[in-house]
Design a protein around this motif. Structure first.
Motif, mmCIF file in Angstrom:
data_model
loop_
_atom_site.group_PDB
_atom_site.id
_atom_site.type_symbol
_atom_site.label_atom_id
_atom_site.label_comp_id
_atom_site.label_asym_id
_atom_site.label_seq_id
_atom_site.Cartn_x
_atom_site.Cartn_y
_atom_site.Cartn_z
ATOM 1 N N LEU A 101 14.065 9.053 21.079
ATOM 2 C CA LEU A 101 13.932 9.430 19.749
ATOM 3 C C LEU A 101 13.049 10.201 18.599
ATOM 4 O O LEU A 101 11.919 10.000 19.844
ATOM 5 C CB LEU A 101 13.505 7.896 19.775
ATOM 6 C CG LEU A 101 12.786 7.637 17.937
ATOM 7 C CD1 LEU A 101 14.042 7.122 16.857
ATOM 8 C CD2 LEU A 101 12.188 6.294 18.242
ATOM 9 N N PHE A 102 13.949 10.869 18.438
ATOM 10 C CA PHE A 102 13.093 11.855 17.889
ATOM 11 C C PHE A 102 12.614 11.320 16.255
ATOM 12 O O PHE A 102 13.420 10.684 15.323
ATOM 13 C CB PHE A 102 13.983 13.083 17.383
ATOM 14 C CG PHE A 102 14.036 13.771 18.456
ATOM 15 C CD1 PHE A 102 13.927 15.411 18.658
ATOM 16 C CD2 PHE A 102 15.190 13.156 18.619
ATOM 17 C CE1 PHE A 102 14.109 15.632 19.998
ATOM 18 C CE2 PHE A 102 16.135 13.668 20.258
ATOM 19 C CZ PHE A 102 15.092 15.403 21.130
ATOM 20 N N SER A 103 11.106 11.383 16.306
ATOM 21 C CA SER A 103 10.280 10.994 14.451
ATOM 22 C C SER A 103 10.056 12.150 14.326
ATOM 23 O O SER A 103 8.965 12.655 14.228
ATOM 24 C CB SER A 103 9.525 9.430 14.906
ATOM 25 O OG SER A 103 8.910 9.743 15.864
ATOM 26 N N GLY A 104 9.759 11.533 12.454
ATOM 27 C CA GLY A 104 8.611 12.470 11.697
ATOM 28 C C GLY A 104 8.338 12.253 11.066
ATOM 29 O O GLY A 104 7.790 10.438 10.982
ATOM 30 N N SER A 105 7.658 13.190 10.002
ATOM 31 C CA SER A 105 7.031 11.666 8.319
ATOM 32 C C SER A 105 7.698 12.303 7.196
ATOM 33 O O SER A 105 7.473 11.645 6.006
ATOM 34 C CB SER A 105 5.762 12.995 8.214
ATOM 35 O OG SER A 105 5.993 14.202 8.153
ATOM 36 N N GLY A 106 9.465 13.215 7.402
ATOM 37 C CA GLY A 106 10.414 12.415 6.928
ATOM 38 C C GLY A 106 10.864 10.978 5.819
ATOM 39 O O GLY A 106 10.331 10.444 6.808
ATOM 40 N N ASP A 107 11.221 11.357 5.173
ATOM 41 C CA ASP A 107 11.426 10.040 4.138
ATOM 42 C C ASP A 107 13.122 10.122 4.119
ATOM 43 O O ASP A 107 14.045 9.488 2.920
ATOM 44 C CB ASP A 107 11.262 9.456 2.990
ATOM 45 C CG ASP A 107 11.090 8.146 1.911
ATOM 46 O OD1 ASP A 107 11.020 7.516 3.482
ATOM 47 O OD2 ASP A 107 11.088 7.931 0.991
ATOM 48 N N GLY A 108 13.008 10.652 5.062
ATOM 49 C CA GLY A 108 15.073 10.833 4.707
ATOM 50 C C GLY A 108 16.455 9.849 5.371
ATOM 51 O O GLY A 108 15.059 8.755 5.975
ATOM 52 N N PRO A 109 16.903 9.319 5.782
ATOM 53 C CA PRO A 109 17.936 8.634 6.174
ATOM 54 C C PRO A 109 16.804 8.860 8.045
ATOM 55 O O PRO A 109 16.904 9.995 8.141
ATOM 56 C CB PRO A 109 19.449 9.154 5.945
ATOM 57 C CG PRO A 109 19.268 9.466 5.057
ATOM 58 C CD PRO A 109 18.412 10.724 5.049
ATOM 59 N N LEU A 110 17.401 7.982 8.237
ATOM 60 C CA LEU A 110 17.707 7.857 9.663
ATOM 61 C C LEU A 110 19.386 8.185 10.051
ATOM 62 O O LEU A 110 20.308 7.701 9.847
ATOM 63 C CB LEU A 110 17.630 5.680 10.548
ATOM 64 C CG LEU A 110 16.023 4.687 9.998
ATOM 65 C CD1 LEU A 110 16.538 3.650 10.301
ATOM 66 C CD2 LEU A 110 15.715 5.940 10.678
ATOM 67 N N VAL A 111 19.013 8.719 11.796
ATOM 68 C CA VAL A 111 20.271 8.939 12.010
ATOM 69 C C VAL A 111 20.681 9.048 12.971
ATOM 70 O O VAL A 111 20.041 8.803 14.441
ATOM 71 C CB VAL A 111 19.931 11.324 11.490
ATOM 72 C CG1 VAL A 111 22.422 11.172 12.014
ATOM 73 C CG2 VAL A 111 19.640 11.237 9.891
ATOM 74 N N LEU A 112 21.645 8.077 13.258
ATOM 75 C CA LEU A 112 22.501 7.990 14.839
ATOM 76 C C LEU A 112 23.534 8.654 15.073
ATOM 77 O O LEU A 112 24.206 9.075 14.286
ATOM 78 C CB LEU A 112 22.682 6.600 15.071
ATOM 79 C CG LEU A 112 23.766 6.205 15.795
ATOM 80 C CD1 LEU A 112 22.255 5.637 17.273
ATOM 81 C CD2 LEU A 112 24.284 5.006 16.357
ATOM 82 N N ILE A 113 22.897 9.465 16.447
ATOM 83 C CA ILE A 113 24.364 10.733 17.300
ATOM 84 C C ILE A 113 24.586 9.903 18.397
ATOM 85 O O ILE A 113 23.931 9.424 19.210
ATOM 86 C CB ILE A 113 23.457 11.670 17.095
ATOM 87 C CG1 ILE A 113 22.498 12.751 16.466
ATOM 88 C CG2 ILE A 113 24.541 12.663 18.098
ATOM 89 C CD1 ILE A 113 21.902 14.096 16.717
ATOM 90 N N SER A 114 26.170 9.985 18.463
ATOM 91 C CA SER A 114 26.975 9.229 19.246
ATOM 92 C C SER A 114 27.806 10.198 19.867
ATOM 93 O O SER A 114 28.499 11.114 19.324
ATOM 94 C CB SER A 114 27.674 8.192 17.902
ATOM 95 O OG SER A 114 26.921 6.659 18.543
ATOM 96 N N SER A 115 27.999 10.447 20.864
ATOM 97 C CA SER A 115 28.071 11.408 22.137
ATOM 98 C C SER A 115 29.440 11.223 22.023
ATOM 99 O O SER A 115 30.533 10.640 21.838
ATOM 100 C CB SER A 115 27.598 11.512 23.375
ATOM 101 O OG SER A 115 26.524 11.691 23.426
ATOM 102 N N ALA A 116 30.503 12.784 22.806
ATOM 103 C CA ALA A 116 31.636 12.951 23.069
ATOM 104 C C ALA A 116 32.148 12.144 24.718
ATOM 105 O O ALA A 116 30.146 11.915 25.428
ATOM 106 C CB ALA A 116 32.160 14.632 22.955
ATOM 107 N N THR A 117 32.579 12.178 24.797
ATOM 108 C CA THR A 117 33.386 11.619 26.113
ATOM 109 C C THR A 117 32.465 12.867 26.938
ATOM 110 O O THR A 117 32.629 13.785 27.188
ATOM 111 C CB THR A 117 34.478 11.056 26.256
ATOM 112 O OG1 THR A 117 35.201 10.210 25.614
ATOM 113 C CG2 THR A 117 34.339 10.594 27.868
#
Length: 301
Positions: free
Chosen positions: A20-36
């Motif tokens: 989990l990478f987190s910060g103080s911004g108010d932009g969207p949460l972002v989920l990254i799903s890998s390639a095989t």
């Protein structure tokens, strides 16, 4: 920016690991799903890039029985490739949502990660989703003539004999043999997993109605315009934007199937995707499908 390992479980109890990478911004949460067969660490640089530009938090993770999510020694159920989309993907989304309940969430899926959205049945939890080098894996749509022999004459026998596909075979991270056999079987089908009678969840693709950004690579032998078009046809109710990139857009450097998230493209390719994920702004670089040479183009009709 903070970075921490997190543990969570899929609905069937399988333990999964993410970063989990987190910060103080108010932009969207972002989920990254890998390639095989691609470990989550490939996406760490881009995850940090998003947080630095205002994302509230970004989660990378490894699918079950890969990378940092190994199978428990006592696990006896068959590990199927569809589990990655039907169980692991929703579990990762739920884990990310706990960071800021009710906050907007966007997603990125590379290759299989772009297919997972359609299978998962949870597309309505995302405000927008980017699919990078995602395509139908049917052999007839690819430009790699060695796919069939590598997968079926070498890969499948190895998967049966060893119960796994070792990383030294060159496909990336080690894969469970059962997952590789699923993958090879789907690639042999004329319409990829859409022809699998044991995967009724393909009907979920029609439920996807969110904005999608499809990013294709013109030097990708797997994600050809034909193969990408075949996948996007199934996302027929989504609001789709396509952009295509080749070496000519990034100083002559090859991009290929898995290159987009390499750090060498942090100043050329990453900003356009980041802006779209965080604000919905359409990419200003690349080319459209209509501008691809006719010999390579395929319609989405």
């Amino acid at each position: 920016m903070e970075r921490q390992k997190i543990a969570f479980r899929a609905a069937d109890g399988f333990p999964l690991s993410g970063t989990l990478f987190s910060g103080s911004g108010d932009g969207p949460l972002v989920l990254i799903s890998s390639a095989t067969a691609v470990p989550q660490r490939l996406y760490f640089g881009f995850a940090a890039h998003l947080v630095e530009r205002g994302a509230r938090a970004v989660l990378t993770y490894d699918y079950r029985a890969t990378g940092a999510s190994p199978a428990p020694s006592a696990w006896r159920r068959r590990i199927s490739m569809k589990d990655w989309a039907l169980l692991d993907f929703p579990a990762a989304a739920a884990a990310l949502e706990t960071v800021a309940p009710g906050h907007a969430m966007a997603g990125i899926g590379q290759s299989f990660g772009g297919q997972a959205l359609g299978l998962s049945g949870i597309s309505d939890r995302f405000h927008r989703y980017a699919i990078v080098a995602s395509m139908s894996g049917a052999r007839r749509l690819l430009d790699d003539p060695w796919v069939w022999p590598r997968m079926n004459l070498l890969g499948v026998p190895t998967a049966i004999a060893l119960g796994r596909i070792p990383s030294w075979m060159g496909i990336g991270e080690e894969l469970p043999g059962s997952v590789f056999r699923d993958w090879a079987r789907w690639c042999r089908m004329r319409n990829y997993f859409f022809d699998d009678p044991n995967l009724p969840e393909t009907a979920n693709f029609a439920q996807v109605r969110i904005p999608l950004l499809s990013l294709g690579m013109l030097d990708d032998p797997w994600g050809t315009p034909r193969a990408v078009a075949h996948l996007l046809e199934r996302y027929g109710n989504a609001d789709i934007t396509e952009r295509w990139f080749g070496p000519e857009h990034v100083g002559g450097h090859p991009v290929g199937h898995l290159g987009f998230f390499r750090s060498r493209f942090s100043h050329t390719l990453w900003p356009a995707l980041g802006e779209w994920l965080l604000s919905g702004r359409q990419p200003a670089i690349g080319t459209t499908r209509a501008e691809i040479p006719v010999s390579r183009r395929a319609s989405r009709s």
